[in-house]
Design a protein around this motif. Structure first.
Motif: not given
Length: 434
Positions: A220-224, A226-234, A238-246, A303-306
């Motif tokens: 579930s966390l990986m999917v979340v 991955a979705a964030a990575l797809q949204a911020v990749a372009a 830097v944030k995309a790389a961080r999400n990819a590492a996570l 993963a962005g959850m508060v």
């Protein structure tokens, strides 16, 4: 001879009429023939004394002696025949064998004593009358001889018959006890096999539950992410790389935990003698604990959850991290199964929040009470801005949590809240604190 109840009921019976065995029939027919021959010879003397033809005495003796064939069927009647022909001085073998058979049978002891006394009295009287004529001047000798003969022809066969009867009943009782014990052992073996199967099923269920919790949460966390990575990749490399590492870290953690659980599956199955253990050795000790609760919440935050974590110590009214140097959720020495179950409940509840309440605010509450630990995960309504992650749901999350909690004697409650959110609450007893 001794026979079991089944044999007496017909199974294993091979004799004619009332005989259990053919050899019994052969023995009784042989004794009857010998007794008939003896009585026929003695019948000649009886016929001469009674003034009857010799053929009558022989025929009478054959009929009397042949009654010995009936000794197993009607032992009382055969003894009475022997007593009745005592005055004719015939049937000594008949009387001895009949008394033995009577004493060894299931006839009441008072009947045996009465008939034995009658036979002894009849033998004494006949012997006394027959010896008195030749030794009229020796009354003491006549009485002594009569008593000796009466006792010798009556007491030994009766005592021997009583011994054989008691031994036969003892052997039958032992045989019945052995059969009963064999049935009990068979039943115990069946129950042991059932317990072993139950233990294997429980272990498979436990491992499946563990795999569900681990895979569902990590994926579930990986999917979340991955979705964030797809949204911020372009927009934000830097944030995309961080999400990819996570995502990579979580994938490796999931694979590591899966390998550990699959290793348990490959381990040798538990022996029947040890199937009473509720969980295998190392099953709880190697699992997560409440000290890792902060890291679990941190993964959801990443993963962005508060997520808000509220931990209350026993008797405290405010948030109070428990234990110096430990994580905020660490309890005061709870049993391993309690800590792992509490951790898994919070983990699965957070996973459900990722699946069904994206963008909602989540509060994780943990309370260390006297003799129990309580946890609650509550999410508010979705804000409508976060995209649905599209995670599948098998409907096993709440069921698994309930089984875990109830298995430890706890209380589990879940359901929607008034403001449109969802709440999961559980209370676990901790009577066996270290």
């Amino acid at each position: 001879m001794t026979y079991t109840g089944d044999e007496r009921g017909g199974a294993g019976r091979d004799g004619p009429w009332w005989w259990e065995r053919r050899r019994e029939a052969v023995l009784d027919v042989g004794l009857g023939a010998v007794s008939a021959a003896e009585c026929a010879l003695e019948g000649v003397q009886f016929a001469r004394e009674a003034g009857l033809p010799g053929a009558v005495g022989v025929l009478f003796g054959i009929v009397v002696g042949a009654t010995l064939v009936l000794r197993r069927r009607w032992p009382i009647a055969v003894v009475l025949v022997g007593i009745a022909v005592t005055p004719a001085a015939m049937g000594f073998l008949l009387s001895v064998v009949a008394l033995y058979t009577l004493a060894s049978s299931d006839v009441p002891r008072r009947v045996t004593a009465t008939l034995a006394s009658m036979s002894m009295a009849a033998t004494f009287v006949v012997m006394y009358l027959r010896t008195r004529e030749g030794a009229a001047d020796e009354p003491t000798l006549v009485i002594s001889l009569s008593v000796f003969v009466a006792v010798a022809l009556t007491v030994p066969p009766v005592l021997f018959g009583l011994y054989i009867g008691a031994r036969r009943r003892l052997m039958e009782s032992l045989q019945e006890r052995a059969d009963s014990l064999e049935r009990e052992l068979s039943l115990l073996a069946d129950r042991a096999e059932e317990r072993a199967e139950w233990a294997r099923t429980e272990e498979r269920t436990r491992i499946a539950r563990e795999m569900h919790d681990v895979v569902a949460h990590r994926v579930s966390l990986m999917v979340v992410h991955a979705a964030a990575l797809q949204a911020v990749a372009a927009k934000d490399p830097v944030k995309a790389a961080r999400n990819a590492a996570l995502v990579g870290d979580m994938g490796r953690q999931a694979l590591t935990e899966l390998r550990e659980m699959l290793g348990v599956l490959r381990a040798e199955a538990p022996k029947p003698a040890a199937v009473a253990v509720a969980a295998p050795a190392g099953g709880f000790e190697d699992g997560p604990s409440l000290a890792e609760l902060e890291a679990l919440v941190g993964q959801s935050r990443a993963a962005g959850m508060v997520v808000e974590l509220d931990v209350r110590a026993a008797g405290a009214g405010s948030t109070d991290p428990a234990g110096a140097g430990a994580g905020p959720g660490a309890g005061p020495g709870y049993p391993a199964e309690v800590e792992q179950t509490a951790y898994r409940v919070v983990q699965e509840a957070l996973t459900n929040c990722h699946k069904h309440a994206p963008g909602a605010r989540v509060v994780v509450r943990l309370a260390h009470r006297d003799g129990e630990v309580a946890m609650q995960v509550e999410n508010g309504p979705c804000d409508g801005k976060a995209a649905e992650p599209g995670l599948p749901s098998g409907g096993n999350g709440l069921v698994g949590m309930r089984e875990r909690v109830l298995g430890l004697g706890g209380v589990f409650v879940s359901g929607p809240t008034d403001d449109g959110g969802f709440k999961v609450s559980a209370v676990l007893p901790c009577a066996s604190r270290a």
